[in-house]
Design an enzyme around this catalytic site. Structure first.
Site, PDB file in Angstrom:
ATOM      1  N   CYS A 118      42.166  64.829  26.890  1.00  0.00           N
ATOM      2  CA  CYS A 118      41.729  64.225  28.139  1.00  0.00           C
ATOM      3  C   CYS A 118      40.205  64.256  28.183  1.00  0.00           C
ATOM      4  CB  CYS A 118      42.316  65.016  29.304  1.00  0.00           C
ATOM      5  SG  CYS A 118      41.827  64.409  30.917  1.00  0.00           S
TER       6      CYS A 118
ATOM      7  N   HIS B 140      46.828  61.399  36.714  1.00  0.00           N
ATOM      8  CA  HIS B 140      45.491  61.675  37.267  1.00  0.00           C
ATOM      9  C   HIS B 140      45.380  61.251  38.724  1.00  0.00           C
ATOM     10  CE1 HIS B 140      43.050  63.462  34.210  1.00  0.00           C
ATOM     11  NE2 HIS B 140      43.318  62.519  33.323  1.00  0.00           N
TER      12      HIS B 140
ATOM     13  N   HIS C  69      49.929  59.359  31.608  1.00  0.00           N
ATOM     14  CA  HIS C  69      48.809  60.310  31.678  1.00  0.00           C
ATOM     15  C   HIS C  69      47.846  59.891  32.793  1.00  0.00           C
ATOM     16  CE1 HIS C  69      45.753  63.007  29.576  1.00  0.00           C
ATOM     17  NE2 HIS C  69      44.985  62.288  30.374  1.00  0.00           N
ATOM     18  N   GLU C  70      47.513  58.588  32.834  1.00  0.00           N
ATOM     19  CA  GLU C  70      46.561  58.100  33.850  1.00  0.00           C
ATOM     20  C   GLU C  70      47.161  58.118  35.247  1.00  0.00           C
ATOM     21  OE1 GLU C  70      43.562  58.107  32.935  1.00  0.00           O
ATOM     22  OE2 GLU C  70      44.087  58.195  30.824  1.00  0.00           O
TER      23      GLU C  70
END
EC number: 3.5.1.88
Length: 184
Positions: A110, A157, A153-154
């Protein structure tokens, strides 16, 4: 232009907040932020530009990583077949996913985390995402493999979740139930 100095690091409170929805149609300011996220990712993948500006290569970036707590992400990568997946998305949401899971055998990294955190990060092998493009038009995207992992993954966030939250703390390399490693 976003540089590594603009990317906030692990421990910053914005990374743990659930980001706010982007109001639609998107404002010029929001479009500019989304375009700059993509510009960073594309620049980070260009060897000359990355070297000149000391950019770590990435395949995705979310607005909270530049301390903007809004639901916007950019993903730019090629899949195993060399097909380009390039998405600038407002308010992305996973609307369906496979039962089967996958993970990267070498773990995930990351841009907001400077050290390597070893361990398997279980992700859905296939996802369908509903979002809005740069013009505020609704889009539906079906992904598998690395593009599916990157978008999850995004999206994590913008929900205040870091990739290492998914790693089994007791046994980081424990086999993941109903999963197969994504092998390139």
């Amino acid at each position: 232009m976003i540089t590594m100095k603009d990317i906030i690091r692990d421990g910053h409170p914005t990374l743990r907040k659930v980001a706010e929805e982007v109001s639609l149609p998107p404002s010029e300011e929001d479009k500019q932020i989304l375009n700059s996220l993509m510009e960073f990712i594309q620049n980070s993948q260009d060897e000359e530009i990355a070297k000149k500006y000391s950019l770590r290569p990435g395949i995705g970036l979310a607005a909270p990583q530049i301390n903007v707590s809004k639901r916007m992400i950019a993903v730019h990568l090629e899949d195993d077949n060399g097909k380009l997946h390039s998405y600038k998305l407002f308010n992305p949401k996973i609307i369906s996913h496979s039962v089967e899971k996958t993970y990267l055998p070498n773990g995930e990294g990351c841009l907001s985390v400077d050290e390597t955190i070893p361990g398997y990060v279980p992700r859905y092998a296939r996802v369908t995402v509903k979002a809005y493009d740069i013009n505020g038009e609704e889009v539906k995207i079906r992904l598998k493999g690395l593009p599916a992992i990157a978008i999850q993954h995004e999206i994590d966030h913008i929900n205040g979740i870091m990739f290492y939250d998914h790693i089994d703390q007791e046994n980081p390399f424990k086999e993941v139930d109903n999963a197969s490693p994504l092998v390139k």
